[in-house]
Write a protein that holds these residues in place. Structure first.
Motif, PDB file in Angstrom:
ATOM      1  N   SER A  12       0.815  -1.223   0.000  1.00  0.00           N
ATOM      2  CA  SER A  12       0.000   0.000   0.000  1.00  0.00           C
ATOM      3  C   SER A  12       0.855   1.283   0.000  1.00  0.00           C
ATOM      4  CB  SER A  12      -0.919  -0.017   1.216  1.00  0.00           C
ATOM      5  OG  SER A  12      -0.103  -0.104   2.359  1.00  0.00           O
ATOM      6  N   LEU A  13       2.168   1.173  -0.095  1.00  0.00           N
ATOM      7  CA  LEU A  13       2.987   2.392  -0.046  1.00  0.00           C
ATOM      8  C   LEU A  13       2.794   3.219  -1.328  1.00  0.00           C
ATOM      9  CD1 LEU A  13       6.340   1.145   1.555  1.00  0.00           C
ATOM     10  CD2 LEU A  13       4.304   2.084   2.669  1.00  0.00           C
ATOM     11  N   VAL A  14       2.144   4.356  -1.150  1.00  0.00           N
ATOM     12  CA  VAL A  14       1.747   5.167  -2.308  1.00  0.00           C
ATOM     13  C   VAL A  14       2.936   5.937  -2.890  1.00  0.00           C
ATOM     14  CG1 VAL A  14       0.331   7.160  -2.960  1.00  0.00           C
ATOM     15  CG2 VAL A  14      -0.624   5.379  -1.510  1.00  0.00           C
TER      16      VAL A  14
ATOM     17  N   ARG B  14       4.065  14.450  -8.754  1.00  0.00           N
ATOM     18  CA  ARG B  14       3.064  14.691  -9.808  1.00  0.00           C
ATOM     19  C   ARG B  14       2.052  13.543  -9.883  1.00  0.00           C
ATOM     20  NH1 ARG B  14       5.492  16.462 -14.232  1.00  0.00           N
ATOM     21  NH2 ARG B  14       7.663  16.173 -13.655  1.00  0.00           N
ATOM     22  N   TRP B  15       2.402  12.391  -9.265  1.00  0.00           N
ATOM     23  CA  TRP B  15       1.507  11.224  -9.304  1.00  0.00           C
ATOM     24  C   TRP B  15       0.533  11.202  -8.134  1.00  0.00           C
ATOM     25  CZ3 TRP B  15       1.434   8.174 -13.506  1.00  0.00           C
ATOM     26  CH2 TRP B  15       2.515   8.308 -14.385  1.00  0.00           C
TER      27      TRP B  15
ATOM     28  N   ASN C   1      -3.150   9.418  -1.895  1.00  0.00           N
ATOM     29  CA  ASN C   1      -3.556   8.483  -2.952  1.00  0.00           C
ATOM     30  C   ASN C   1      -2.826   8.815  -4.240  1.00  0.00           C
ATOM     31  OD1 ASN C   1      -5.771   6.949  -1.668  1.00  0.00           O
ATOM     32  ND2 ASN C   1      -6.569   9.028  -1.391  1.00  0.00           N
ATOM     33  N   LEU C   2      -2.932   7.866  -5.179  1.00  0.00           N
ATOM     34  CA  LEU C   2      -2.367   8.150  -6.502  1.00  0.00           C
ATOM     35  C   LEU C   2      -3.408   8.895  -7.314  1.00  0.00           C
ATOM     36  CD1 LEU C   2      -0.582   4.935  -7.766  1.00  0.00           C
ATOM     37  CD2 LEU C   2       0.467   7.052  -6.986  1.00  0.00           C
TER      38      LEU C   2
END
Ligand code: HEM
Length: 495
Positions: free
Chosen positions: A346-348, A414-415, A422-423
């Protein structure tokens, strides 16, 4: 980045733009990017008359969506692609239509089988803990500089072979065993690039005469065939051993409730029980090795390169990992921390780092398609039956019009969504590294899991120091490897 008209290819009589591309072939991805900027994301190029080289070159997201999704049946890989990659002939990597759909369906169910996923995760995690980290600890303790690209190539070669055959060829080792099969796979991608760039009559003549790159490719084929036969033999032996052990265990344990099914291996070969040693099976195995090994090994090297230029990003990754690390105890002689694939799933921010690297350094830097019937692109360009379309993934990730005026900066932020938790959604026709539409990559999540496991474990345990005086540039190949590798030294982190 103003439009620089001096880089635009000269349209010579007879030879058209061919000389400009040949002169820049050593640096083709960057050259194409400059030309695509100068010409507004699209241009047409022709080879000399009689060569049949009619190209439409694009990195326009609207065209990408049209080619890969909206009208994708009109843009098959085409017959020329099959001859260029004859080594993968008849496999999912070269076919279209119903044949592709059937092969894709089967491989998708194999790769998404929970037992296969669990086995791939366990292989990766164990290889990192038992081989990669101890080897790096040795390099750190002796202060030995090493080539990240070679190391990652060995690591991924072992993992890809294990998931295909259930056999570990053991290339990642302090003794540095010969890597002939790795070199042979690299040759396939380099000669593939050469074949894309040359009129087909030229490379076919060279193949017939068995000279130049074609001679190298012929030798590579022999090496790869030998390697695959050896792996199949080892697989057979290891399975026999395993079955013997299982039978003994059954005799001892009269309360055994397991079915035969549960005893089956979980490598990919076990899902293809009717294996015969023919050209198609050879091609499928090579196709899989190229898909699963080259892509990740190359991306991991570019990630370490980018992180070495951005120590602040390394600190952010470590902060993201810290809550997990703080609940764990380091293990082994060198007291190192290993992260389970599930813990870091889950590491964003770490995922954003992977995507940012893939945006600027997509391991497959271009895609090739053929036009089945005359069509008009969303950009207004007409394409004709038989034209070749080249889509530059490398350039698409570097267009100001697509990514903004900081498009060349390495910026994982930027993501991320505004709150950073969150992405952000980015459509695949803009971020094409894993392909787009019905033929999107089948190994994306496996790749992300393997890359996260490596990056988290290496960055947590070591500081990376880049050796000075290196010239980092991509090699002319169908895979975006570094031409001269990437040499670093490690220091064990004190915690
Ligand atoms: C960083 C890692 C990866 C990247 C960037 C990547 C990218 C891509 C791209 C661009 C394609 C399209 C190729 C083409 O059309 O010629 C593709 C297809 C494919 N990839 Fe990946 N890939 C990665 C890892 C993997 C892994 C680890 C596997 C297997 C476990 C895999 C399996 C496949 C398969 C089976 C296809 C063919 C799909 C089809 O044609 O329908 N990939 N990948």
């Amino acid at each position: 980045r103003s439009k620089n008209t001096s880089v635009l290819p000269t349209n010579w009589p007879i030879l058209h733009m061919f000389p400009s591309f040949m002169v820049n072939v050593h640096n083709l991805h960057d050259y194409l990017t400059l030309v695509l900027i100068g010409l507004g994301h699209n241009f047409r190029a022709h080879g000399p008359p009689g060569t049949g080289m009619r190209f439409f070159i694009t990195c326009d997201p609207a065209n990408v969506r049209h080619i890969f999704t909206t009208n994708y049946t009109n843009f098959p890989k085409g017959a020329e692609f099959v001859t260029i990659f004859d080594i993968k002939g008849g496999t999912l990597f070269t076919v279209d239509g119903e044949d592709a759909a059937a092969q894709r369906g089967k491989l998708k169910s194999v790769l998404s089988n929970p037992r296969m996923i669990a086995s791939t995760e366990a292989c990766c995690r164990n290889k990192v803990e038992n081989i990669l980290l101890p080897l790096l600890a040795y390099m750190a303790s002796t202060g030995t500089p090493f080539d990240v690209q070679e190391l990652m190539s060995r690591f991924m070669f072992d993992l890809a072979t294990m998931s295909l055959f259930g056999v570990d060829p053991g290339l990642l080792s302090l003794d540095k065993p010969p890597m002939d099969a790795v070199v042979a796979l690299n040759t396939v991608m380099e000669v593939g690039f050469f074949r894309h760039a040359m009129p087909s009559c030229c490379w076919k003549l060279m193949r017939w005469l068995n000279i130049g790159p074609e001679r190298k490719l012929c030798t590579a084929h022999k090496v790869l065939r030998r390697f695959l036969v050896e792996m199949m033999e080892r697989r057979k032996m290891e399975m026999m051993e395993r079955r013997k052990m299982e039978m003994m265990e059954r005799k001892i344990n009269t309360y055994h409730f397991g079915s035969d099914d549960e005893q089956d291996g979980v490598d990919i070969m076990s899902s293809y029980p009717n294996y015969v040693d023919d050209d198609l099976s050879y091609a499928k195995n090579i196709g899989y090795m190229l898909a699963a090994r080259d892509t990740i090994g190359t991306t991991l090297t570019w990630i370490f390169y980018n992180l070495a230029q951005n120590p602040n990003i390394v600190s952010i990754i470590r902060s993201e990992i810290w809550p997990i690390a703080s609940c764990k105890v380091a293990s082994g002689v060198d007291a190192m921390m290993i992260f389970e694939p599930n813990e870091i799933k889950s590491l964003v921010y770490l995922r954003a780092v992977l995507y940012e690297t893939l945006r600027l350094y997509p391991p497959a830097p271009f895609e090739r398609k053929t036009v089945a019937a005359d069509d008009i692109m969303p950009s207004g360009h007409e394409v004709r039956t038989g034209d070749t379309i080249l889509i530059s993934l490398y350039s698409l990730g570097r267009m100001e019009g697509v990514w903004g005026n900081d498009c060349l900066d390495y910026n994982p932020d930027r993501w991320l969504s505004e709150d950073g938790n969150n992405l952000r959604y980015v459509p695949s026709h803009k971020f094409l590294a894993f392909n787009s539409g019905p033929r999107i990559c089948l190994g994306k999540e496996i790749a992300v899991m393997q890359m996260k496991t490596v990056i988290a474990s290496v960055l947590w345990n070591f500081d990376v120091e880049v050796m000075e005086g290196q010239s980092i540039q991509p090699k002319p190949s169908c895979i975006l490897e570094m031409k001269n590798g990437f040499i670093v030294k490690l220091k064990k982190r004190e915690m």
